[in-house]
Design an enzyme around this catalytic site. Sequence first.
Site, mmCIF file in Angstrom:
data_model
loop_
_atom_site.group_PDB
_atom_site.id
_atom_site.type_symbol
_atom_site.label_atom_id
_atom_site.label_comp_id
_atom_site.label_asym_id
_atom_site.label_seq_id
_atom_site.Cartn_x
_atom_site.Cartn_y
_atom_site.Cartn_z
ATOM 1 N N HIS A 1 4.549 -4.702 1.518
ATOM 2 C CA HIS A 1 5.580 -5.416 2.290
ATOM 3 C C HIS A 1 5.080 -5.961 3.628
ATOM 4 O O HIS A 1 5.871 -6.568 4.355
ATOM 5 C CB HIS A 1 6.816 -4.523 2.484
ATOM 6 C CG HIS A 1 6.533 -3.224 3.156
ATOM 7 N ND1 HIS A 1 6.293 -2.066 2.454
ATOM 8 C CD2 HIS A 1 6.440 -2.879 4.455
ATOM 9 C CE1 HIS A 1 6.073 -1.070 3.300
ATOM 10 N NE2 HIS A 1 6.145 -1.544 4.522
ATOM 11 N N ASP B 1 1.584 2.325 5.681
ATOM 12 C CA ASP B 1 1.355 0.923 5.329
ATOM 13 C C ASP B 1 -0.114 0.725 4.974
ATOM 14 O O ASP B 1 -0.970 1.001 5.810
ATOM 15 C CB ASP B 1 1.683 0.009 6.516
ATOM 16 C CG ASP B 1 3.168 -0.028 6.824
ATOM 17 O OD1 ASP B 1 3.943 -0.208 5.866
ATOM 18 O OD2 ASP B 1 3.544 0.135 7.998
ATOM 19 N N ASP C 1 11.053 0.450 3.755
ATOM 20 C CA ASP C 1 10.627 -0.567 4.718
ATOM 21 C C ASP C 1 10.698 -2.015 4.230
ATOM 22 O O ASP C 1 10.669 -2.925 5.058
ATOM 23 C CB ASP C 1 9.204 -0.247 5.215
ATOM 24 C CG ASP C 1 8.923 -0.858 6.586
ATOM 25 O OD1 ASP C 1 9.898 -1.231 7.276
ATOM 26 O OD2 ASP C 1 7.753 -0.971 6.976
ATOM 27 N N ASP D 1 6.530 6.095 10.636
ATOM 28 C CA ASP D 1 5.245 5.481 10.288
ATOM 29 C C ASP D 1 4.075 6.386 10.678
ATOM 30 O O ASP D 1 3.972 6.814 11.833
ATOM 31 C CB ASP D 1 5.085 4.139 11.024
ATOM 32 C CG ASP D 1 6.067 3.093 10.543
ATOM 33 O OD1 ASP D 1 6.868 3.408 9.638
ATOM 34 O OD2 ASP D 1 6.050 1.968 11.076
ATOM 35 N N HIS E 1 5.538 7.410 6.425
ATOM 36 C CA HIS E 1 5.452 6.053 5.865
ATOM 37 C C HIS E 1 4.051 5.497 6.117
ATOM 38 O O HIS E 1 3.592 5.435 7.253
ATOM 39 C CB HIS E 1 6.516 5.164 6.510
ATOM 40 C CG HIS E 1 6.462 3.756 6.016
ATOM 41 N ND1 HIS E 1 6.777 3.414 4.719
ATOM 42 C CD2 HIS E 1 6.120 2.594 6.631
ATOM 43 C CE1 HIS E 1 6.631 2.103 4.574
ATOM 44 N NE2 HIS E 1 6.228 1.585 5.712
HETATM 45 ZN ZN LIG Z 1 5.937 -0.428 6.259
#
Ligand SMILES: [Zn+2]
Length: 1133
Positions: free
Chosen positions: A562, A179, A291, A426, A177
Amino acid sequence: MSGRMYRPGNQQRASSSTSDCRCNVVLIYQSGMRSILRYIPRKCRRLLIVCMLLTLTTLVLLSLHREIQNSEWTSEHIFEKVHDPFGSRHERKCIVQHYFKEEALADTHLSALQRNEERAQCFIGEDVNVDIQMEDVWDTVSIGYPNLILTVTGWLDTIQMSWTAKPLHVIVMPHSHQDPGWLQTVDSYFSGSTRHTLDLMVEKLTKNPTWTFIWAEVGLLQRWWAKATNTQKAQFLRLVKTGQLELVSGAWVMTDESVVHYGAMLDQLMEGHIWLKDHVNVTVENSWAIDPFGHSSTMAYLLGQSGVRNMIVQRTHFAVKRHMAKQKSFEFNWRQNWDVKGTADIFCHVMPFMLYGIPYSCGPNRHVCCKFDFYKKQCFYGKRRKDLLDISDNNVAELAKELWKQLQMKSELFRSNVLLMPHGDDFRYKTAEEWDKQFVNLEKIMDYINNNPEMQMKIEFGTLKDYFTYLHGSRDRPKTNTYPVLSGDLFPYSDRGEQYWSGFYSTRPHFKYLVRQLQHFLRSAEILFTFSVAGLNVNTNIKNLYSRLEKARQTLALSQHHDAITGTSKRGVMRDYSSRVQSALDDTIEVHKKTVSNILGKKTQKNIFVNITESFSTSGYFPTNVVCTLETPINLIIWNDVGQPRHELIHVVVDTPFVKVNDESSRPVIHQISPVWDKQRYINTKHYLLSLDVHIEAFSLSTFTVSAESVRSESKFAALYNVTDRHNNRSPPLELGLFRVYHIVKTFISVTSACMTAVFKTCDGMLYSVLHKDLKDTYRADTHFVTYSTGRYTDPFRDKSGAYTFVPDGAAKDVSEKPHVIVVEGSLFTEVRAMYKDIVHISRIYNISGVLNEIVHVENYVDISNKYWDNTELVMRIETSINSGEYFCTDSNGFQLHRRKTRSKMTIQGNFYPMTSAAILESDTARFTLLSSHSLGVASIVSGWLEVVLDRRLVQDDWRGLREGVTDNTQSKTSFYLLFEKKLLRNRERQGNVRYMCLQTFRSEFVADTLNSPLKVYSTKAFDNLQSTEIKTKLIPSLPCGWLVMNLRMLNVQNKVKESLITIHRRGLDCSYSAGSMTCLNRESLRWSDLRLQLHEVTETSLTGVNEIRKHQISDPLNVEPMQIKTYKIAFR
Ligand SMILES: [Zn+2]
């Protein structure tokens, strides 16, 4: 001119929370009685005083209470108390005239057609027939949470699962994941982590043909691609082709689904899908959103219409997950509440456990699953730790058995014998060591299981595509259509106890506002750009402009992440996002200026330099108006970027109060001069606000000429009223030079326009009631500020509100401070300004023709950066007389409206929902619509009430990984339209009986466009010797009511044939409410050839424009069903 800076009085914040505005009336009665009683014998006095005071107080309170409770207020009732000094000076028509005037239908025709056309535009709703209606699920589920010491472990630890051994086919799916910004900025994450993961992904998968991986975030992939070697790119393409690597979702970011507007949601999906088509030549089939903090049905719709067939979601309320576990309904067909036939259904899989990490992926016991996270050193068993081991001959049998058992238990939650085991977290797989450890150890276990037939399990690496292919194709499993059908959405979200993730709906509202502004400006710039360059030869200037557009598209897409628009990143990261958005706004404004010059230049054969009259700043007070100097005359060019004509006020700042304004036909234009308020508080003595009453056709640029006037006429000036509440003896002096200032003492203020009278309380300057003249109805709309606090609990282990969660420590308390109230009264608008120490609350009533006459426009400028506001959520509450019961409606990403229910079994925070653009209260006879300029949290805690969280300042972390509170508050602006409408009973049956959704009305839809796509105003030096009719430019003809061109986005500027994607949303409208005299043209026969676009070819495509569906003839009708969104690729001649 001697006007001096004005500051609100030295208000002290009263410590008592009981000094409600209404209580002052009682105090006056009491003091009057005291003087009468002086003449009564001393002996009796005390007793009498007490008795009489008690009686009188009770009577007054009772009568006030009755007044307040009485929902059927009559106009006479209010006007008994209110003397109206602000009667309407100028009569204006309370109807929407000239709607689609250009189409020039005869009057008789209009009235005859109206009913039919209304019907044609209306959406006849009926309830969908589904197995799981989420609103009903909420009524039945228990929301109790297991009372464990370590509740963070997730609820499934507590479930005793019965299971049997059965044949299973398990797909182990490694993932990472990523971000694009959270604890670090997107740049920092990319260079420190993401690029290594992608480098290794290509290298390791190429070396090991049985290994698989999925990748979701196209925005990050694009960064990597830009620096990748040719060998890496070739390997990447081969991996995609063989299916070892699957690109999932295909979106630029894993977008938030609560506070994102559907326009931006689709934009970022388009950005990703088009990039993938252009660079990798794939179209995406499966979506992966693990997420985002709750999941919306609008996202499901957009994905389904973009060619995605299956989707995986994760963060869902623990009670819903528990319910789904019991029903085996983690997999379902997701149906839109309005889609009776189920044509837009999409298959959805909800991940069953609390989180998406490895401990929550193989089965219900996280302590066991943790053992398969081979890159970790240790696992935790409550307080005990256990060292993690690589798989060897010694332990493989034991660990394989443990994994096998967890998988068997997990599969009990599903209807099929195909099982997905995600394996990642993550920023994982960023070192070669992790790749080897995870894959090699998993391979050993998988080999062991596969080689032991008594385990009856086939386990292999795979992708989402593998999982869904096996699932849907499997013979001994139910076919897809035997899965349940679900309607509704997956909000509210709580992962444990009372900790609802409903706080972030309003976290960092300034950023949310700014992102929405970028969205509007970008959309508008895209449309102007397409018109400006379609059919032109490409030159360097156009290429430069296009690259600015591309950059802005990518920034808008990034900001939907997000942890971006949600406001849930660290403060430094939020600063990084803000500066990106600011620079994207600058880029789009540059495109506006150049394209408007270009369009006007083509018309006039002149070089015209255009400036925009608004500017934005990420840090300061905003938006700020550019001052137009009237040394020489100027032209104002006004751009209406929606498909319906608009009658509105536009505002510009000028350096002289004496001006003359003419339209294209040299007719004088009605205008008003009002003060300019620096930082919304201090009157600027050098500049003046010029407001024009304008009517602009759909998709057109209109020009007005403004010049200084030598004759000093003050008749256009607004008058100022310095208001003192009759019971609140404060009246700071006000000297304002040219403006006439009156001092008045009152209990109520009433403001009248052609359509309505709005009554305000003088003690707090806020709205009290609205009387509609044509409807003959008065609605209470008692507005005030309240606060929720979170710090009262002394238990240090009790969680408090933070960036994500909202955990109030009790009911909201009134803000007791009394503001200074000023009324600015003019012929075109009158506003009541309530100036608190940290809030400026402005209510504006318009007196122009058109629907805006029927709304109250409320703006709040809030600055809670002071420590005084620590651990406080500031809320604007509107207590209306609408008898809405326990229901209200909130919009889902601005695309559709869900009917929500306020449930007493939920805590306050569990009853808050995201409001992207609208919230509605409805009774059998009337409706109140609150339209918002951007996303905020909203609730209807009591029947008839709506409350909106305007900003929040929280000093602590809320234990979701951010490790800081939210204390970087800056001034934030919120803008709302308040609209009351009366229901037409004769139309009730027309809408049908829809319990789970609401629809916008004609009026609310129309004013929402006004709020969401404000007219853009440009200024230029007045053109010389030019017939003004030459510079009126209409780009597309009017569209019917409810039709919205969501975007008109140029696909390239390099190719010989220019192509754009045009995305059209036809909104479903509720005909239970009058459309007034709004006459929506019957456009059943709208054809492509009607658009003035010089079209060469039209192809219907999937929503993101990458899959062609069918070619259209230019003579074909343009047909979009109500509620649908469609995209077409259009090529220009
Ligand atoms: Zn995230």
